[in-house]
Design a protein around this motif. Structure first.
Motif, PDB file in Angstrom:
ATOM      1  N   MET A   1      -9.876  19.279  11.403  1.00 20.52           N
ATOM      2  CA  MET A   1      -8.541  19.120  11.974  1.00 20.52           C
ATOM      3  C   MET A   1      -8.193  17.635  12.114  1.00 20.52           C
ATOM      4  SD  MET A   1      -7.085  20.334  15.696  1.00 20.52           S
ATOM      5  CE  MET A   1      -8.036  19.035  16.523  1.00 20.52           C
ATOM      6  N   PHE A   2      -9.148  16.848  12.632  1.00 18.29           N
ATOM      7  CA  PHE A   2      -8.900  15.409  12.801  1.00 18.29           C
ATOM      8  C   PHE A   2      -8.803  14.703  11.451  1.00 18.29           C
ATOM      9  CE2 PHE A   2     -10.441  16.029  17.202  1.00 18.29           C
ATOM     10  CZ  PHE A   2      -9.426  15.352  17.871  1.00 18.29           C
ATOM     11  N   TYR A   3      -9.597  15.144  10.461  1.00 13.06           N
ATOM     12  CA  TYR A   3      -9.476  14.576   9.115  1.00 13.06           C
ATOM     13  C   TYR A   3      -8.100  14.892   8.522  1.00 13.06           C
ATOM     14  CZ  TYR A   3     -14.076  12.625   8.037  1.00 13.06           C
ATOM     15  OH  TYR A   3     -15.189  11.814   7.991  1.00 13.06           O
ATOM     16  N   PHE A   4      -7.590  16.078   8.825  1.00 20.04           N
ATOM     17  CA  PHE A   4      -6.264  16.462   8.327  1.00 20.04           C
ATOM     18  C   PHE A   4      -5.179  15.595   8.969  1.00 20.04           C
ATOM     19  CE2 PHE A   4      -2.493  19.330   8.305  1.00 20.04           C
ATOM     20  CZ  PHE A   4      -2.336  19.396   6.935  1.00 20.04           C
TER      21      PHE A   4
ATOM     22  N   LEU B   1      -2.620  13.102   6.942  1.00 22.08           N
ATOM     23  CA  LEU B   1      -1.159  13.113   7.039  1.00 22.08           C
ATOM     24  C   LEU B   1      -0.591  11.789   7.515  1.00 22.08           C
ATOM     25  CD1 LEU B   1      -0.491  16.643   8.606  1.00 22.08           C
ATOM     26  CD2 LEU B   1      -0.186  15.964   6.222  1.00 22.08           C
ATOM     27  N   ASN B   2      -1.260  11.180   8.492  1.00 20.04           N
ATOM     28  CA  ASN B   2      -0.646  10.043   9.191  1.00 20.04           C
ATOM     29  C   ASN B   2      -1.426   8.737   9.122  1.00 20.04           C
ATOM     30  OD1 ASN B   2       1.445  11.771  10.223  1.00 20.04           O
ATOM     31  ND2 ASN B   2      -0.036  12.533  11.719  1.00 20.04           N
ATOM     32  N   GLN B   3      -2.533   8.707   8.362  1.00 19.20           N
ATOM     33  CA  GLN B   3      -3.383   7.518   8.296  1.00 19.20           C
ATOM     34  C   GLN B   3      -3.729   7.035   9.704  1.00 19.20           C
ATOM     35  OE1 GLN B   3      -1.797   4.243   6.053  1.00 19.20           O
ATOM     36  NE2 GLN B   3      -3.799   3.286   5.723  1.00 19.20           N
ATOM     37  N   ASN B   4      -4.370   7.929  10.449  1.00 21.98           N
ATOM     38  CA  ASN B   4      -4.737   7.673  11.840  1.00 21.98           C
ATOM     39  C   ASN B   4      -6.209   7.269  11.903  1.00 21.98           C
ATOM     40  OD1 ASN B   4      -5.570   8.058  14.610  1.00 21.98           O
ATOM     41  ND2 ASN B   4      -3.621   9.142  14.916  1.00 21.98           N
ATOM     42  N   LYS B   5      -6.471   5.995  12.144  1.00 18.48           N
ATOM     43  CA  LYS B   5      -7.840   5.486  12.139  1.00 18.48           C
ATOM     44  C   LYS B   5      -8.678   6.103  13.251  1.00 18.48           C
ATOM     45  CE  LYS B   5     -10.462   1.155  11.954  1.00 18.48           C
ATOM     46  NZ  LYS B   5     -10.392  -0.323  12.005  1.00 18.48           N
TER      47      LYS B   5
ATOM     48  N   GLN C   1     -12.185   8.298  12.885  1.00 22.94           N
ATOM     49  CA  GLN C   1     -13.447   7.987  13.552  1.00 22.94           C
ATOM     50  C   GLN C   1     -13.978   9.188  14.322  1.00 22.94           C
ATOM     51  OE1 GLN C   1     -12.265   4.583  15.882  1.00 22.94           O
ATOM     52  NE2 GLN C   1     -12.705   3.122  14.222  1.00 22.94           N
ATOM     53  N   ILE C   2     -13.076   9.892  15.021  1.00 22.70           N
ATOM     54  CA  ILE C   2     -13.477  11.091  15.771  1.00 22.70           C
ATOM     55  C   ILE C   2     -13.999  12.157  14.809  1.00 22.70           C
ATOM     56  CG2 ILE C   2     -12.653  12.991  17.219  1.00 22.70           C
ATOM     57  CD1 ILE C   2     -10.642  11.031  18.431  1.00 22.70           C
ATOM     58  N   ALA C   3     -13.284  12.339  13.688  1.00 23.02           N
ATOM     59  CA  ALA C   3     -13.681  13.346  12.699  1.00 23.02           C
ATOM     60  C   ALA C   3     -15.061  13.042  12.133  1.00 23.02           C
ATOM     61  CB  ALA C   3     -12.646  13.392  11.581  1.00 23.02           C
TER      62      ALA C   3
ATOM     63  N   LEU D   1     -19.117   4.866  -0.554  1.00 21.69           N
ATOM     64  CA  LEU D   1     -17.848   4.598  -1.240  1.00 21.69           C
ATOM     65  C   LEU D   1     -16.643   4.479  -0.316  1.00 21.69           C
ATOM     66  CD1 LEU D   1     -18.270   7.127  -4.201  1.00 21.69           C
ATOM     67  CD2 LEU D   1     -18.783   4.679  -4.200  1.00 21.69           C
ATOM     68  N   ARG D   2     -16.799   4.895   0.942  1.00 19.07           N
ATOM     69  CA  ARG D   2     -15.696   4.873   1.908  1.00 19.07           C
ATOM     70  C   ARG D   2     -14.479   5.640   1.368  1.00 19.07           C
ATOM     71  NH1 ARG D   2     -17.254   4.532   6.564  1.00 19.07           N
ATOM     72  NH2 ARG D   2     -15.086   4.144   7.133  1.00 19.07           N
ATOM     73  N   MET D   3     -14.716   6.902   0.984  1.00 17.85           N
ATOM     74  CA  MET D   3     -13.635   7.745   0.449  1.00 17.85           C
ATOM     75  C   MET D   3     -13.413   8.903   1.421  1.00 17.85           C
ATOM     76  SD  MET D   3     -14.500   7.760  -3.636  1.00 17.85           S
ATOM     77  CE  MET D   3     -12.904   8.459  -4.072  1.00 17.85           C
ATOM     78  N   ASP D   4     -12.522   8.683   2.392  1.00 20.05           N
ATOM     79  CA  ASP D   4     -12.303   9.662   3.458  1.00 20.05           C
ATOM     80  C   ASP D   4     -11.724  10.970   2.938  1.00 20.05           C
ATOM     81  OD1 ASP D   4     -13.172   7.875   5.456  1.00 20.05           O
ATOM     82  OD2 ASP D   4     -11.207   6.909   5.482  1.00 20.05           O
ATOM     83  N   PHE D   5     -10.852  10.904   1.950  1.00 26.98           N
ATOM     84  CA  PHE D   5     -10.233  12.123   1.447  1.00 26.98           C
ATOM     85  C   PHE D   5     -11.262  13.011   0.747  1.00 26.98           C
ATOM     86  CE2 PHE D   5      -5.614  10.376   1.091  1.00 26.98           C
ATOM     87  CZ  PHE D   5      -5.580  10.280   2.470  1.00 26.98           C
ATOM     88  N   MET D   6     -12.252  12.395   0.105  1.00 26.23           N
ATOM     89  CA  MET D   6     -13.329  13.163  -0.514  1.00 26.23           C
ATOM     90  C   MET D   6     -14.091  13.945   0.553  1.00 26.23           C
ATOM     91  SD  MET D   6     -16.897  13.133  -0.835  1.00 26.23           S
ATOM     92  CE  MET D   6     -17.316  11.439  -0.455  1.00 26.23           C
ATOM     93  N   VAL D   7     -14.355  13.301   1.690  1.00 28.59           N
ATOM     94  CA  VAL D   7     -15.050  13.962   2.793  1.00 28.59           C
ATOM     95  C   VAL D   7     -14.221  15.128   3.316  1.00 28.59           C
ATOM     96  CG1 VAL D   7     -16.011  13.671   5.113  1.00 28.59           C
ATOM     97  CG2 VAL D   7     -16.207  11.823   3.443  1.00 28.59           C
TER      98      VAL D   7
END
Length: 278
Positions: A23-26, A30-34, A38-40, A92-98
């Protein structure tokens, strides 16, 4: 009894934290919420720790590695996905992949959580247990983990390709990664998965000859695995040969992953080869 209750509580906590992490990754997607990112990541790390603890406790309780039934295979598959996603994110720091990888992982965990207990299958699996069978199944699931990440990178490639074509210059465009890198990573994970699946198939057929000589060589599980190996081998051939559009390869890779899921979830139910796994 107490062990089963403790395992149930750990499992329930994992599913809740897993859902919250996605949910937090989503929200970040959507909003590029740093802060949400981090929480996710923290929640996902906790889920991985709990999954690993669960694996070790289960191994201690049963005296074997848990891959010999469908329920155990689902859990190990989910553990592989979350492990690979955390490692790749760190490298790789690829958050969307995660995010996309763990959507798949959560679905598998949810299926595992609500699947009925397979008492007969567990008893049969333990009766048939051998090192050859254990290595065969473990390698097959590892190859599925590699194919899963390859699928995610192909999916991201198609998403990025669409955004570029529509000229949507948003923050998502820059965070997904460039097309060449996504295509390369998809190829690398397929190149890892194919030889592992090939070795798994060889070991499985060897085990069949030793333990199940009456099972037909045209059993649906054997045929499906050979078809799957062929499709991914064709993907690698087309990639190396060049002259084929990366978008076409990405689409082929996504279609191949559907066959992976069918092979994992459905085919065993109609097979005489993995009859204890259904």
């Amino acid at each position: 009894m107490l062990f089963e209750q403790d395992m149930t509580r750990i499992h329930e906590l994992m599913v809740i934290l897993y859902a919250a992490s996605i949910m937090f990754y989503f929200i970040d997607f959507l909003n590029q919420n740093k802060k949400a990112n981090q929480i996710a990541f923290s929640m996902l790390s906790i889920v991985w720790v709990l999954q690993t603890i669960f694996l070790f406790l289960y191994m201690k309780q049963t005296g074997r590695f848990p891959v010999l039934t469908l329920s155990e295979g689902l859990y190990f598959y989910a553990w592989i996905l979350i492990t690979l996603s955390l490692v790749m994110n760190r490298l790789l720091r690829m958050d969307f992949m995660v995010f996309f990888t763990n959507v798949i992982g959560f679905v598998i965990m949810a299926i595992h959580a609500f699947a009925p207990v397979q008492v007969e299958s567990q008893a049969m699996a333990e009766k048939l247990f051998s090192e050859l069978l254990f290595i065969h199944i473990t390698m097959a699931i590892l190859s599925y983990g590699a194919f899963s990440l390859s699928f995610i990178f192909s999916l991201l490639y198609l998403l990025q390709h669409r955004l570029l074509k529509m000229k949507k210059w948003s923050h998502r465009l820059w965070r997904i990664g460039d097309l060449q890198k996504l295509a390369k990573l998809s190829y690398i994970f397929n190149a890892i998965g194919v030889p592992i699946l090939l070795l798994s198939l060889i070991l499985g057929l060897t085990w069949k000859c030793m333990k199940l000589p009456d099972v037909s060589w045209f059993d649906v599980k054997i045929v499906a695995s050979v078809v799957l190996l062929t499709i991914y081998s064709v993907f690698l051939y087309l990639k190396v040969r060049r002259g084929v559009y990366e978008k076409t390869l990405a689409q082929l890779n996504c279609a191949a992953f559907v066959i992976v899921l069918i092979n994992f979830f459905l085919v065993s139910r109609f097979s005489s080869f993995h009859f204890w796994y259904a």
